[in-house]
Design a protein around this motif. Structure first.
Motif, mmCIF file in Angstrom:
data_model
loop_
_atom_site.group_PDB
_atom_site.id
_atom_site.type_symbol
_atom_site.label_atom_id
_atom_site.label_comp_id
_atom_site.label_asym_id
_atom_site.label_seq_id
_atom_site.Cartn_x
_atom_site.Cartn_y
_atom_site.Cartn_z
ATOM 1 N N LEU A 62 23.783 15.934 -2.167
ATOM 2 C CA LEU A 62 22.465 15.901 -2.205
ATOM 3 C C LEU A 62 21.853 17.330 -2.731
ATOM 4 O O LEU A 62 20.973 17.206 -3.529
ATOM 5 N N VAL A 110 29.441 7.786 4.242
ATOM 6 C CA VAL A 110 28.090 8.032 4.093
ATOM 7 C C VAL A 110 27.657 9.427 4.431
ATOM 8 O O VAL A 110 26.963 9.947 3.550
ATOM 9 N N VAL A 111 28.163 9.730 5.341
ATOM 10 C CA VAL A 111 27.791 11.354 5.791
ATOM 11 C C VAL A 111 28.414 12.408 4.903
ATOM 12 O O VAL A 111 27.677 13.438 4.395
ATOM 13 N N TRP A 163 23.192 20.946 1.686
ATOM 14 C CA TRP A 163 23.785 19.819 2.473
ATOM 15 C C TRP A 163 25.279 19.858 2.289
ATOM 16 O O TRP A 163 25.834 18.939 3.080
ATOM 17 N N SER A 205 15.257 18.044 4.481
ATOM 18 C CA SER A 205 16.177 19.012 4.475
ATOM 19 C C SER A 205 15.450 20.262 5.245
ATOM 20 O O SER A 205 16.237 21.439 5.387
ATOM 21 N N ASP A 234 10.767 18.172 0.305
ATOM 22 C CA ASP A 234 11.880 17.519 1.045
ATOM 23 C C ASP A 234 11.751 18.030 2.422
ATOM 24 O O ASP A 234 12.270 18.743 2.748
ATOM 25 N N LEU A 269 22.502 12.362 11.205
ATOM 26 C CA LEU A 269 23.749 11.599 10.616
ATOM 27 C C LEU A 269 24.746 11.070 11.474
ATOM 28 O O LEU A 269 25.676 10.355 11.015
ATOM 29 N N LYS A 281 29.153 11.687 1.485
ATOM 30 C CA LYS A 281 28.393 11.489 0.423
ATOM 31 C C LYS A 281 27.118 12.398 0.481
ATOM 32 O O LYS A 281 26.731 12.763 -0.556
ATOM 33 N N THR A 282 26.562 12.833 1.738
ATOM 34 C CA THR A 282 25.354 13.578 1.462
ATOM 35 C C THR A 282 25.471 15.129 1.191
ATOM 36 O O THR A 282 24.686 15.576 0.746
ATOM 37 N N SER A 283 26.678 15.483 1.012
ATOM 38 C CA SER A 283 27.047 16.688 0.673
ATOM 39 C C SER A 283 26.830 16.775 -1.044
ATOM 40 O O SER A 283 26.681 17.953 -1.247
ATOM 41 N N TRP A 324 27.856 17.858 6.702
ATOM 42 C CA TRP A 324 29.041 16.904 7.270
ATOM 43 C C TRP A 324 30.030 17.330 7.888
ATOM 44 O O TRP A 324 30.467 16.539 9.055
ATOM 45 N N LEU A 342 19.234 17.218 11.742
ATOM 46 C CA LEU A 342 20.016 16.700 10.674
ATOM 47 C C LEU A 342 21.368 16.023 11.209
ATOM 48 O O LEU A 342 21.688 14.915 10.969
#
Length: 200
Positions: free
Chosen positions: A44, A37-38, A48, A19, A16, A30, A40-42, A52, A26
């Motif tokens: 992953l 959307v940002v 992560w 990451s 990855d 973002l 929602k990356t939590s 956000w 990062l």
């Protein structure tokens, strides 16, 4: 290619790489995504989970955020602004209200005052409620010294006493009211970095 080399390449393909980037890089990536959307990356990965919170951009341009779970939404915005209290906020974009819900002016004033204290660079706000122009932007808008661009729609500007917007280069005002007719001229003359743009 031998078997060992093939296995090594397979492992490399699964790494990855995103990451492994520094947190600052990062956050810059973002910055280009909507807040929804940002957040929602939590999901992953554990690394992560809280990233956000460090992204200095609040983009809530869709008014549907207010139609359901209003109290949860308000809590989210308050928490987000609290997380960024030690940083300079890059951008604040909000479409507020709908025709069925009464606006909470105290809430909006609190958010704007917080955003201006965070030295926001870009503001884009539209009042989507039925009583257009009823919301009076806080006076602190005229002393937001890091502000670079300002876009306001269907609001009323406060009485202008003093302007200190040295970095403001772009103003877009749509259906905006001024308490005093001379305030627009005073505002523009106080923005020393303003760039004239003509569209055809």
């Amino acid at each position: 290619m031998d078997e060992a080399e093939a296995k090594r390449r397979l492992v490399d393909d699964k790494v990855d790489r995103i990451s492994n980037l520094p947190e600052s890089s990062l956050c810059k990536i973002l910055l280009n995504l909507p807040t929804k959307v940002v957040v929602k990356t939590s999901l992953l990965s554990s690394s992560w989970r809280n990233l956000w919170k460090c992204v200095p951009r609040l983009d809530l341009a869709s008014s549907h955020h207010f139609k359901e779970n209003h109290s949860i939404f308000v809590t989210f915005v308050d928490r987000f602004l609290g997380f960024n209290s030690d940083f300079c906020l890059e951008s604040f974009k909000l479409r507020y209200g709908d025709e069925k819900r009464e606006r909470d002016f105290h809430l909006l004033i609190r958010w704007f005052n917080t955003v201006f204290k965070l030295n926001v660079k870009h503001v884009d706000f539209t009042d989507c409620s039925s009583r257009r122009g009823a919301f009076l932007i806080p006076q602190t808008i005229y002393t937001c010294e890091k502000l670079v661009s300002l876009k306001l729609c269907m609001v009323t500007m406060p009485c202008l006493k003093f302007v200190s917007l040295p970095l403001l280069r772009s103003i877009i005002l749509a259906l905006v009211k001024f308490v005093d007719n001379s305030d627009l001229e005073t505002l523009i003359s106080g923005c020393v970095s303003l760039e004239l743009q003509v569209s055809y």
